[in-house]
Write a protein that holds these residues in place. Structure first.
Motif, PDB file in Angstrom:
ATOM      1  N   SER A  27       0.843  -1.214   0.000  1.00 57.14           N
ATOM      2  CA  SER A  27       0.000   0.000   0.000  1.00 57.14           C
ATOM      3  C   SER A  27       0.869   1.251   0.000  1.00 57.14           C
ATOM      4  O   SER A  27       0.578   2.217  -0.712  1.00 57.14           O
ATOM      5  N   THR A  28       1.953   1.205   0.794  1.00 55.54           N
ATOM      6  CA  THR A  28       2.853   2.356   0.878  1.00 55.54           C
ATOM      7  C   THR A  28       3.462   2.637  -0.492  1.00 55.54           C
ATOM      8  O   THR A  28       3.482   3.785  -0.962  1.00 55.54           O
ATOM      9  N   ARG A 106      -2.502  -6.365  -4.847  1.00 56.72           N
ATOM     10  CA  ARG A 106      -2.805  -7.792  -5.011  1.00 56.72           C
ATOM     11  C   ARG A 106      -3.693  -8.044  -6.226  1.00 56.72           C
ATOM     12  O   ARG A 106      -4.574  -7.256  -6.549  1.00 56.72           O
TER      13      ARG A 106
END
Ligand code: Z5A
Length: 229
Positions: A27-28, A106
């Motif tokens: 996510s980062t 993902r």
């Protein structure tokens, strides 16, 4: 436009997926890449799996609560596939058809790694579900963030704080090590699509490696298409 037509349409946007174990920093890195692509004046859509569309978010809630696990590995796999089908049809394919860059946290490799390699679900089922849900709509680039399992678990636990772990976070270290190995194997088998990136540095150091991969593999192609012959 059908999924396979979008896959073959040269004016379509670019599809980048991020994969890796728990707490590997997907996510980062997606956030940092989205900022850089934005600065290049590219239109970016950030999304995730399971989820990313209203229907798929309902299924996300179901699987992360552990309900899917109670149904057994095959049924849980089909839940991920049902979520993906809705997500591809309502979010990913339309955005690509409009020339957007889709960054997805993902995608199908998660099913290959979690349900396939670690969960031992039959490859023939996985192949069939992929044919139906994504067809030829493969990612242009898959960034696989590679991190020692203990580091990932520590990062995820620190972020979670006092909250209870979800269905996958509560698995043992052995599970996460198998997963890490599964991702390395995917990267080894598909080097044209996948880039394995050491995710142990600071977020900025990792972001530089991700940016180098995107520039090297996708941006030259994109600028060639953008400029008249
Ligand atoms: N799953 C499946 O089984 N089959 C499928 O087909 C699909 C999914 C699609 C979804 O979980 C679960 O579903 C997933 C697989 C399964 N299970 N697990 N585990 P999720 O969406 O809730 O979570 P996740 O995908 O595993 O991601 P995550 O745990 O949220 O982590 P992340 O996105 O990779 O990392 P992050 O949020 O960017 O970073 C985690 C923490 O570390 C955070 O506090 C950051 O500030 C910190 N961080 C990030 N980078 C760094 C660096 N470089 N240094 C230090 N600290 C950092």
């Amino acid at each position: 436009m059908a999924k396979n037509e979008i896959a073959e349409n040269s004016a379509r946007g670019r599809f980048i997926t991020f994969e890796g174990g728990e707490g590997s920093g997907k996510s980062t890195q997606i956030r940092l890449l989205a900022e850089r692509l934005d600065a290049e004046k590219l239109r970016v859509v950030v999304t995730r799996e399971p989820g990313g569309s209203p229907g798929a978010e309902i299924i996300r809630h179901l699987v992360l609560s552990g309900m899917g696990k109670l149904l057994g590995p095959e049924a849980e796999t089909m839940l991920f596939a049902a979520a993906r089908d809705d997500h591809v049809q309502t979010v990913i394919a339309p955005a690509l058809a409009q020339g957007m860059w889709v960054l997805c946290d993902r995608f199908a490799d998660s099913t290959r790694a979690y349900q396939g390699k670690v969960g031992q679900v039959d490859t023939r089922l996985l192949d069939g579900l992929e044919r139906v849900t994504i067809g030829d709509l493969k990612p242009d680039l898959t960034v696989i963030l590679d991190l020692p399992v203990e580091t990932g678990i520590m990062r995820a636990a620190a972020r979670r704080g006092a909250d209870a772990p979800d269905r996958f976070e509560s698995e043992q270290v052995d599970f996460h090590q198998k997963l890490c190995d599964a991702y390395r194997e995917i990267a080894l088998n598909e080097p044209q699509r996948c880039m394995l990136i050491d995710a142990a540095g600071t977020p900025e150091e990792v972001a530089e490696k991700v940016w180098a991969a995107v520039q090297g593999r996708l941006l030259p192609l994109h600028s060639n298409e953008a400029s008249p012959a």
